[in-house]
Design an enzyme around this catalytic site. Structure first.
Site, PDB file in Angstrom:
ATOM      1  N   LYS A  24       0.816  -1.214   0.000  1.00 46.69           N
ATOM      2  CA  LYS A  24       0.000   0.000   0.000  1.00 46.69           C
ATOM      3  C   LYS A  24       0.854   1.271   0.000  1.00 46.69           C
ATOM      4  CE  LYS A  24      -2.523  -0.385   3.592  1.00 46.69           C
ATOM      5  NZ  LYS A  24      -3.406   0.138   4.634  1.00 46.69           N
ATOM      6  N   ARG A  70     -11.755   1.685   9.665  1.00 42.25           N
ATOM      7  CA  ARG A  70     -11.344   0.340  10.093  1.00 42.25           C
ATOM      8  C   ARG A  70     -12.535  -0.524  10.488  1.00 42.25           C
ATOM      9  NH1 ARG A  70      -6.008  -0.688  10.896  1.00 42.25           N
ATOM     10  NH2 ARG A  70      -4.583   1.083  10.859  1.00 42.25           N
ATOM     11  N   ARG A  91      12.427 -11.069   6.522  1.00 39.75           N
ATOM     12  CA  ARG A  91      13.468 -10.102   6.878  1.00 39.75           C
ATOM     13  C   ARG A  91      14.371 -10.629   7.991  1.00 39.75           C
ATOM     14  NH1 ARG A  91      11.497  -4.104   8.217  1.00 39.75           N
ATOM     15  NH2 ARG A  91      10.171  -5.288   9.641  1.00 39.75           N
ATOM     16  N   ARG A 112      13.604  -9.756  14.044  1.00 38.76           N
ATOM     17  CA  ARG A 112      12.826  -8.996  15.019  1.00 38.76           C
ATOM     18  C   ARG A 112      11.597  -9.798  15.414  1.00 38.76           C
ATOM     19  NH1 ARG A 112      11.847  -3.278  12.233  1.00 38.76           N
ATOM     20  NH2 ARG A 112       9.788  -4.164  12.491  1.00 38.76           N
ATOM     21  N   ARG A 121      -0.957 -10.812  13.161  1.00 35.20           N
ATOM     22  CA  ARG A 121      -1.231  -9.492  12.585  1.00 35.20           C
ATOM     23  C   ARG A 121      -2.120  -9.616  11.346  1.00 35.20           C
ATOM     24  NH1 ARG A 121       2.977  -5.590  10.153  1.00 35.20           N
ATOM     25  NH2 ARG A 121       4.386  -7.298  10.501  1.00 35.20           N
TER      26      ARG A 121
END
Length: 218
Positions: free
Chosen positions: A15, A90, A129, A163, A174
């Site tokens: 996005k 939302r 990552r 992380r 998420r």
């Protein structure tokens, strides 16, 4: 004609990149919820001060305050040629409030662009990552591996870490939360003939070609 848009998509769908392309091409402000809150609090607007009370206590900002901040922002003169909303609405209640607000401001929505990517693909994107422990250089298992396996290009270190929020369980959580939140909104805008879904599982430029074609057709 003003171009009043909402940009939707799950985390990792691209996005941010597409928002930048839209802003550069169509010269409309990119309005993200976070930026709006920060701006309203910095300017000490009525709604900004209300939001600050909740944020300072670590509480979620209630809908009426969030809606008030969005209305303040959409009333500003730079939104006359249009706007790109990102991160709002939302919930269905917020979508209803936005419909009412755009009616009052005479700034009806032109389109809702939904960048659609298979959650499995997003999981690979978001969990890929990893970071060099010594110098902090960032790599990705799909897009940017060290030139020599196991050795950092920058400092030659051999220790890497991930992380916590890039770990598979955190990413899955998420995505699940966002899918649950987005699904009713996708249906809501589809029923109102405002929804345009773009395949986000293509090269960035191909996604942009699709987005641009939709915007030019409006």
């Amino acid at each position: 004609m003003a171009l009043n848009l909402i940009l939707m998509g799950l985390p990792g769908a691209g996005k941010g990149t597409q928002a930048q392309y839209i802003v550069d091409e169509y010269h409309i402000p990119h309005i993200s919820t976070g930026d709006m809150f920060r701006e309203a609090m910095a300017n000490e607007t009525e709604m900004g001060l209300k939001a600050k009370e909740f944020i300072d206590k670590g509480d979620l900002v209630p809908d009426d305050v969030t809606v008030g901040i969005v209305k303040e922002r959409l009333s500003q003169p730079d939104t006359e040629p249009g706007f790109l909303l990102d991160g709002f609405p939302r919930t269905l209640a917020q979508a209803d409030a936005l419909a009412e607000m755009t009616d009052v401001l005479n700034k009806p929505l032109s389109a809702v662009i939904n960048i659609d990517v298979d959650p499995k693909v997003l999981t690979d994107r978001l969990t890929g990552r990893f970071i060099c422990k010594t110098c902090g250089a960032t790599y990705h298992k799909l897009y940017h591996m060290p030139k020599v396996p196991g050795t950092c290009d920058v400092c030659g270190g051999h220790e890497f870490y991930q992380r916590d929020d890039d770990k598979p369980e955190a990413v899955k959580n998420r995505l699940d939360v966002n899918i649950k939140m987005n699904t009713p909104l996708v249906s809501y805008y589809d029923e109102r003939n405002l929804l345009h879904t773009v395949n986000g599982d293509q090269e960035i430029d191909a996604v942009w070609q699709d987005v641009d074609a939709i915007l030019r057709s409006l």
